[in-house]
Motif scaffolding. Sequence first.
Motif, short mmCIF file in Angstrom:
data_model
loop_
_atom_site.label_atom_id
_atom_site.label_comp_id
_atom_site.label_asym_id
_atom_site.label_seq_id
_atom_site.Cartn_x
_atom_site.Cartn_y
_atom_site.Cartn_z
N PRO A 322 0.90 -1.11 -0.18
CA PRO A 322 0.11 0.03 0.05
C PRO A 322 0.80 0.99 0.10
CG PRO A 322 -0.82 -1.52 1.75
CD PRO A 322 0.60 -1.84 1.48
N ALA A 323 0.20 2.25 -0.55
CA ALA A 323 0.93 3.60 -0.60
C ALA A 323 0.38 4.75 0.23
CB ALA A 323 1.03 3.94 -1.91
N LEU A 324 0.89 5.77 0.91
CA LEU A 324 0.75 7.00 1.68
C LEU A 324 1.00 7.94 0.61
CD1 LEU A 324 1.66 6.11 5.17
CD2 LEU A 324 -0.53 5.77 4.24
N ALA A 325 0.05 8.43 -0.03
CA ALA A 325 0.60 9.46 -1.30
C ALA A 325 -0.14 11.04 -0.94
CB ALA A 325 0.00 8.99 -2.32
N ALA A 326 0.73 11.87 -1.13
CA ALA A 326 0.47 13.45 -1.24
C ALA A 326 -0.58 13.88 -2.41
CB ALA A 326 1.49 14.20 -1.32
N LEU A 331 -2.04 11.33 -8.27
CA LEU A 331 -1.93 10.31 -7.04
C LEU A 331 -3.36 10.06 -6.53
CD1 LEU A 331 1.71 11.19 -5.64
CD2 LEU A 331 0.97 9.52 -7.22
N ARG A 332 -4.14 10.98 -6.14
CA ARG A 332 -5.28 10.79 -5.49
C ARG A 332 -6.24 9.69 -6.44
NH1 ARG A 332 -8.75 12.38 -1.67
NH2 ARG A 332 -7.70 14.07 -0.99
N ASP A 333 -6.29 9.90 -7.70
CA ASP A 333 -6.97 9.16 -8.72
C ASP A 333 -6.31 7.80 -8.54
OD1 ASP A 333 -8.68 11.28 -9.00
OD2 ASP A 333 -7.36 11.91 -11.04
N GLU A 334 -5.08 7.72 -8.45
CA GLU A 334 -4.47 6.28 -8.32
C GLU A 334 -4.70 5.26 -7.03
OE1 GLU A 334 -3.43 4.97 -11.17
OE2 GLU A 334 -2.88 6.82 -12.31
N ILE A 335 -5.18 6.17 -5.84
CA ILE A 335 -5.02 5.37 -4.81
C ILE A 335 -6.77 5.07 -4.50
CG2 ILE A 335 -4.94 5.72 -2.03
CD1 ILE A 335 -2.28 5.28 -3.86
N VAL A 336 -6.89 3.89 -4.30
CA VAL A 336 -8.26 3.56 -3.63
C VAL A 336 -8.35 3.35 -2.13
CG1 VAL A 336 -10.07 1.75 -3.68
CG2 VAL A 336 -8.74 2.10 -5.62
N VAL A 343 -4.60 8.98 1.23
CA VAL A 343 -3.88 10.34 0.57
C VAL A 343 -3.97 11.22 1.82
CG1 VAL A 343 -4.43 12.06 -1.07
CG2 VAL A 343 -4.96 9.66 -1.70
N PHE A 344 -2.82 12.34 1.88
CA PHE A 344 -2.70 13.31 2.73
C PHE A 344 -2.55 14.65 2.05
CE2 PHE A 344 1.25 11.13 2.11
CZ PHE A 344 2.22 12.12 1.89
N ARG A 345 -2.43 15.54 2.73
CA ARG A 345 -2.54 17.02 2.22
C ARG A 345 -0.78 17.10 1.97
NH1 ARG A 345 -6.03 18.64 6.31
NH2 ARG A 345 -4.46 19.13 7.59
N PRO A 346 -0.47 17.73 0.68
CA PRO A 346 1.12 17.67 0.57
C PRO A 346 1.70 18.98 1.32
CG PRO A 346 -0.46 18.90 -1.10
CD PRO A 346 -1.46 18.01 -0.27
N GLU A 347 2.74 18.82 1.65
CA GLU A 347 3.67 19.73 2.45
C GLU A 347 3.05 20.01 3.82
OE1 GLU A 347 5.20 22.96 0.05
OE2 GLU A 347 4.41 22.35 -1.70
N PRO A 349 3.56 18.05 7.02
CA PRO A 349 3.86 16.73 8.03
C PRO A 349 2.95 16.41 8.88
CG PRO A 349 5.66 18.66 7.80
CD PRO A 349 4.31 19.19 7.27
N ALA A 350 2.26 17.22 9.64
CA ALA A 350 1.23 16.89 10.60
C ALA A 350 0.33 16.07 10.14
CB ALA A 350 0.62 18.08 11.32
N ASP A 351 -0.47 16.37 8.79
CA ASP A 351 -1.37 15.30 8.30
C ASP A 351 -0.86 14.07 7.72
OD1 ASP A 351 -4.33 15.14 7.43
OD2 ASP A 351 -3.59 15.28 5.34
N LEU A 352 0.32 14.19 7.25
CA LEU A 352 1.28 12.95 6.92
C LEU A 352 1.37 12.05 8.20
CD1 LEU A 352 2.56 10.90 5.25
CD2 LEU A 352 4.82 12.42 5.21
N ALA A 353 1.62 12.64 9.49
CA ALA A 353 2.11 11.96 10.65
C ALA A 353 0.54 11.15 11.05
CB ALA A 353 2.33 12.80 11.60
N ARG A 354 -0.59 12.00 10.95
CA ARG A 354 -1.99 11.55 11.19
C ARG A 354 -2.26 10.12 10.20
NH1 ARG A 354 -3.09 16.93 12.10
NH2 ARG A 354 -3.52 17.33 9.93
N THR A 355 -1.85 10.50 9.15
CA THR A 355 -2.24 9.35 7.90
C THR A 355 -1.18 8.24 8.29
OG1 THR A 355 -2.54 11.26 6.35
CG2 THR A 355 -2.34 9.00 5.43
#
Length: 421
Positions: A322-326, A331-336, A343-347, A349-355
């Motif tokens: 599986p992928a965690l993608a900005a 990329l959003r269209d490629e992730i189910v 998917v997380f918000r780009p740039e 880090p806090a949202d990426l950490a939550r993801t």
Amino acid sequence: MTEVVERNPVRPAAVAILTGGGDRPYAYGLATALMSKGAELDLIANDELDCPEFHGKAGVRFLNLRGEQSPDASLSRKMWRVLVYYARLIRYAAGARPRIFHILWNNKFQWLDRTLLMVYYRLLGKKIVLTAHNVNAATRDGNDTFWNRLTLRTQYRLADHVFAHTEKMKRELTGAQAVPADRITVIPFGINNSVPNTSLTPGAARRRLGIGDGEKTILFFGNIAPYKGVEYLVEAFRQVSARSDDYRLIIAGRPKGPEQYWKGILEETREFVHSGRILLRSDYVPDGETEVYFKAADVFALPYRHIYQSGVLFLGHAFGLPALAADVGPLRDEIVEGRTGFVFRPEDPADLARTIERYFASELYANLDSRRHEIRDHANETHSWDTVAAITMNVYRDLLRPGSGQAAREQDGSYSPKAPF
């Protein structure tokens, strides 16, 4: 997924595939798929693409015009081999039988490939097909110039047909690059089938890298450049590590771009590398070793700031990871969501950490062993090389059909890579 039907009334003449000596996975996947369709190929490549699949096959000529491309060679050696390659390429084109030249990547001197070589091919009467993996890579890398835009637009104007990987890329081509829509075909980015996938188990891969069975392991794989956003992943890792000590991060890839950027990454990761929480391999990972990293990881991250399309995404999915993608580019269209990744918000880090924490609390992670084959099957269905080859062959045939400038597409004028999971 809508089936792409090949049209057979006109058999294409031989096609020259000009690889530019880069991106072995795409060149290998496309060439082998076209071979399976009966295409006659001249494959213009280098040592990296030289493999048994391209030798002793009817209708296929492997022309190793570039030779070895070691990055450790001296500057004089690099200059000499580039000049020799251009001389060989010019001589080859002058007597080449193929009527179609399909350019996958340009060579070292972009301006030369985009202008003089394109004019040369046209004067020789060749039909030119161009695959635009990146509509304008300089925009992505933050170093665009007037000269770059001018030569790039020249190449697009001189091409008879252009392949793009997403509808967004097609819109940019018709807009900023002024390419007529009827000369663009949206084509999927084929799933990586060039990297060995052996019987190595995830457990054995983890042991090889010194990762414990209970450690939640995140992978970043590929070139380390500013547009890849590695610094956001490192900061997110710092945040999740402050809340739990069972996370590991693998960063595997060759540094690219400004030296100062790489020095910053080294400084940000220093304490984690020293403690063993981050495993850092800062060089090129050969194909034979790639599976170790994807099989040792529980998930891979794409913290990109800008992207047209990501070969790493399809490499990871080929291993069922599986992928965690900005949320950038396609990329959003490629992730189910929840099935092949999150998917997380780009740039951010806090949202990426939550993801990251969301993923490791999800059913996808809990059932990863059984979900891997679903991810692989989904990727193979939506990004099949068979589909890529069928669309490509139709475009070749249309270019050789008198009075026809329309490329083979679905009824809506493009190919849609999405399919039900």
